[in-house]
Design a protein around this motif. Structure first.
Motif, PDB file in Angstrom:
ATOM      1  N   ARG A 180      -7.902   0.130   4.574  1.00 13.49           N
ATOM      2  CA  ARG A 180      -7.217  -0.904   3.813  1.00 13.49           C
ATOM      3  C   ARG A 180      -5.769  -0.511   3.533  1.00 13.49           C
ATOM      4  O   ARG A 180      -4.855  -1.325   3.688  1.00 13.49           O
ATOM      5  N   PHE A 181      -5.552   0.729   3.112  1.00 12.03           N
ATOM      6  CA  PHE A 181      -4.180   1.144   2.817  1.00 12.03           C
ATOM      7  C   PHE A 181      -3.315   1.106   4.080  1.00 12.03           C
ATOM      8  O   PHE A 181      -2.134   0.775   4.020  1.00 12.03           O
ATOM      9  N   SER A 203      -3.698  -0.950   6.669  1.00 11.95           N
ATOM     10  CA  SER A 203      -3.375  -2.351   6.948  1.00 11.95           C
ATOM     11  C   SER A 203      -2.314  -2.872   5.992  1.00 11.95           C
ATOM     12  O   SER A 203      -1.418  -3.610   6.387  1.00 11.95           O
ATOM     13  N   ASP A 204      -2.442  -2.489   4.732  1.00 17.39           N
ATOM     14  CA  ASP A 204      -1.524  -3.012   3.719  1.00 17.39           C
ATOM     15  C   ASP A 204      -0.159  -2.344   3.773  1.00 17.39           C
ATOM     16  O   ASP A 204       0.855  -2.986   3.497  1.00 17.39           O
ATOM     17  N   ALA A 205      -0.129  -1.056   4.072  1.00 18.83           N
ATOM     18  CA  ALA A 205       1.091  -0.316   3.748  1.00 18.83           C
ATOM     19  C   ALA A 205       1.606   0.624   4.829  1.00 18.83           C
ATOM     20  O   ALA A 205       2.625   1.274   4.619  1.00 18.83           O
TER      21      ALA A 205
END
Lengths: 416, 389
Positions: free
Chosen positions: B130-131, B133-135
């Motif tokens: 998730r991190f 993909s997000d950042a």
């Protein structure tokens, strides 16, 4: 300093147009907070409501105290560029067309380290200011920029990719007769627009703005947003030459439902303000979407000018504002439909404007020049939502705080 | 008295490396089955005779270890799925060892494997965390190359390391890989080749990067009497450590979780860095091998470039390191990259490493590192193995 942007070369018809692609767009729900702030040009991060720790990347729980109260707050965007790289190989089709791409690690003064895009003028190890911008996928991303402005800073290719800068772009203003048309055309010229087209309906009918527009050297196109064949004809001829479309067409009469005896004006308002937008989008949208990767003068933005009362209505302009709400709702659908091409929809919400139809309303009012200035600023910063004038800003703040409270305030008829 | 209980009576055996392929039309299940079967065959076991199973894989989706039990016809009473990438091998080993020691299982098969379809690396990256993909992926989508470019850039600034320093690691490993028949890279590599290679993400160039491929690795953990009964060469587990999300407030990764646990590791094993006959670090980029050499006590922080300048890292050298070429030259078969060093170390200390055999190798340090969740590797692990010779 950045190399000043060069005017686009004449298009070589034998070369392929760079396909519309977009950077990775998947985000968690929490991360969309960054996008929401970027849409308005704000730099915001999650701050723990209990212990105050600033979080990045976006989370669902504080990594210091496990609190799940993590509101987004505007915070200092300053930091230091502690590492950087030029990416020369990637599997992303979007970035492959734009290599090398500079990326770095910035340690924020507030604590967290962020991986971000890096402006070409940032020195390794230097102090930087992070901007929160929408990328071509429409998602909020961070880009490190020099602490002090540098010459031609806005021409850095990575920063430009996150803006809708009018410089060297061709712009269509859809309605010459709207009083703000000359101010918009002039501001676009000043911002470096390569060409300004102005749509003109009922060309035989004189109007006061014509002389001012003529003196600005714009090109008049016969265009009536209420006439589907007129819109289609113009799009067929000029659709591939429009990089920014500003829909300023507007039909406005005062009054709420009971102040009007019939639906006549409402029909006109819907015809121009709602169906006009739909006709323009159906005619110009596909051509613009096909050209979002087309170099210096790629198609980049679709601008709607909407009344701030499209957020929440009141009887003074009740029927008109309803058509504005319809246009606003349509713009949200367009955002979804233009998304895959990376074409940005920028809504500019204006309070009462300084013109005849708003004469009965009290100040402050928005002048045409103020509107034009905010539209240019919004394009330059790549925004998606611009609130123009004190009334619109005030209304946006109240809308964010509590839509129901705003609705009641607007519908109390001044008896407060 | 040592703080932690040792792994007395538990051994590791039956190391298997299924030869890697650049691209494979097979699935992760296929690759895992191949490694498991070979490991069981080496020990003379049938699938239903193992009662513990752990798997590590990135491309097994939508299945997990659970689905594999039915798919492969296993009936374990102890089951684990370890999603720790490059740290998986050591973590599988230490969990399996405790299970066997406590009697929760008698024989545990530890397997890692992944396939590599055309375009599966890009797909894997897109959904990694998730991190990420997000950042991290929105910022150029360079994958781990970019993370390691940034770490390497910072490491070079902090410790005056040069490209040549990193190059020496890659060149020595290529030399080792030429002795290892399963290695993907068969051509000799010179320092000049390394320095002149195509830039990927400055300062990372082509030979700093691993080649994604398909492959699998496996080993068995059992009681020492069981291994003796089956006449298997085995290694003892002298010490292990594991740590996650260490040094979270460091602005960029210049050290890993090993620093928190390194004393524990050597205390448990009753030995020191100088006692190691060979070292297998997790080497998806040479900078991280340097950090492991520092954080595991071979030299001080920032001292690895200098330390390695005066050492020979080849199989016949005075500091044998990644003796089968590591991932840099043998290839990175997904989660099997977390096993490659451990499996090779088992062969080394049991004297079964054939072409890559380090003379008189008795003690090996194996280190794992995994999962660039956002900007740095989150998991770290290490183990010391000792042969019986």
């Amino acid at each position: 300093m950045s190399d000043p942007l060069q005017p686009p070369l004449k298009k070589n018809p034998q070369k392929r147009t760079v396909s519309p692609t977009r950077p990775p767009e998947g985000r968690s729900r929490a991360a969309l907070g960054l996008t929401a702030a970027a849409a308005e040009g704000r730099f915001a991060l999650q701050c723990c409501a209990e212990c105050g720790a600033v979080q990045y990347p976006p989370r669902d729980a504080c990594s210091t105290c496990l609190s799940t109260e993590l509101p987004w707050r505007d915070v200092s965007p300053k930091g230091t560029l502690i590492a950087d790289t030029f990416i020369r190989a990637t599997t992303s089709l979007y970035f492959r067309d734009r290599l090398p791409w500079r990326t770095g690690t910035v340690q924020l003064d507030l604590g967290p380290s962020v991986i971000c895009h890096v402006h070409g003028d940032c020195e390794k190890g230097a102090r930087v200011v992070l901007l929160n911008r929408l990328d071509r996928a429409g998602q909020g991303v961070l880009i490190a920029t020099p602490e002090k402005r540098t010459p031609n800073m806005q021409d850095d290719p990575q920063l430009r990719a996150m803006s809708s800068d009018p410089n060297y772009r061709r712009v269509l203003i859809t309605d010459a007769r709207t009083p703000n048309a000359p101010a918009l055309a002039k501001a676009l010229r000043t911002a470096g627009a390569a060409h300004v087209f102005v749509g003109e309906g009922e060309t035989w009918r004189p109007y006061p703005e014509r002389a001012a527009l003529e003196s600005l050297g714009v090109e008049f196109l016969p265009l009536d947003v209420t006439d589907t064949s007129s819109v289609n004809r113009m799009a067929a001829e000029y659709g591939s030459k429009v990089d920014i479309l500003i829909n300023n067409a507007r039909f406005l009469r005062p009054g709420g439902v009971l102040a009007r005896g019939d639906t006549g004006f409402a029909r006109d308002e819907i015809e121009v303000n709602y169906l006009g937008l739909m006709r323009l989008a159906q005619a110009f949208g596909p051509a613009m979407c096909a050209r979002t990767g087309d170099g210096v003068n790629s198609a980049v933005a679709w601008v709607n000018i909407l009344a701030a009362t499209s957020l929440s209505n009141s009887p003074e302009m009740g029927c008109f504002s309803a058509s504005q709400s319809a246009a606003r709702a349509l713009s949200q659908s367009l955002r979804g439909e233009f998304r895959s091409a990376g074409l940005r929809v920028m809504n500019t919400y204006v309070g009462p404007t300084e013109d005849d139809w708003h004469q009965p309303l009290p100040p402050p009012k928005v002048t045409a020049n103020a509107l034009a200035r905010d539209v240019i600023k919004g394009l330059t910063d790549g925004l998606e939502d611009v609130y123009c004038g004190d009334v619109a800003k005030d209304m946006a703040d109240k809308y964010r705080r509590d839509p129901k409270v705003l609705e009641r305030e607007l519908t109390m008829g001044g008896e407060a | 008295m040592a703080r932690r209980q040792g792994y007395d009576g538990v051994v590791v055996t039956a190391p298997v490396s299924v030869p890697y392929e650049r691209y494979s039309i097979e699935t992760a299940h296929w690759w895992i089955a191949r490694a498991l079967r070979a490991s069981l065959q080496a020990a003379g076991l049938k699938p239903l005779e193992i009662d513990g199973f752990t798997v590590s894989s990135f491309t097994l989706s939508p299945d997990t270890a659970v689905g594999l039990t039915q798919h492969l016809g296993l009936c374990p009473r102890w089951l684990d799925h370890i999603p720790m990438g490059g740290a998986s091998g050591v973590v599988a080993l230490r969990r399996a060892a405790r299970a066997v020691q406590a009697g929760d299982a008698d024989i545990v098969a530890c397997v890692a494997g992944d396939t590599n379809h055309i375009d599966s690396f890009r797909t894997l990256l897109s959904g990694f965390s998730r991190f990420a993909s997000d950042a991290s992926y929105p910022y150029g989508f360079g994958g781990p190359n970019v993370n390691f470019a940034l770490l390497t850039d910072r490491y070079m600034q902090e410790f005056n390391a040069t490209r040549e320093d990193f190059g020496r690691i890659c060149v020595a490993q290529r030399d080792n890989a030429l002795r290892y028949p399963n290695a993907m890279m068969k051509k000799p590599l010179t320092l000049e080749d390394y320095l002149n290679a195509r830039a990927i993400a400055d300062p990372i160039a082509l030979f700093d990067c691993v080649m994604p491929c398909a492959g699998s690795e496996a080993f068995l953990v059992m009681r020492e009497d069981e291994a003796i009964k089956r006449d298997l060469p085995f290694a003892r587990i002298k010490g292990t450590i594991e740590r996650h999300n260490a040094h979270a407030s460091d602005p960029i990764q210049l050290r890993g979780g090993w620093t928190l646990d390194v004393d524990d590791l050597y205390d448990m094993a009753g030995c020191a860095p100088t006692d190691m006959d060979l070292v297998q670090t997790y080497d998806d980029y040479p900078v991280i091998s340097m950090m492991q050499i520092e954080d595991l006590g071979f030299c001080e922080k920032g001292g690895a470039p200098e330390f390695l300048r005066s050492r020979d890292m080849t199989v016949t050298g005075d500091f044998p390191h990644n003796t089968n070429g590591g991932q840099l030259s043998a290839g990175q078969a997904g989660a099997a990259g977390g096993f490659i060093g451990l499996v090779e170390a088992i062969r080394q200390v049991t004297g079964t490493a054939a072409g890559t055999q380090v003379k008189d190798a008795r003690r090996a340090l194996v280190s794992g590192f995994g999962m660039i969740n956002y900007d740095r590797g989150v998991c770290s692990s290490a183990a010391i193995l000792e042969g019986t010779a």
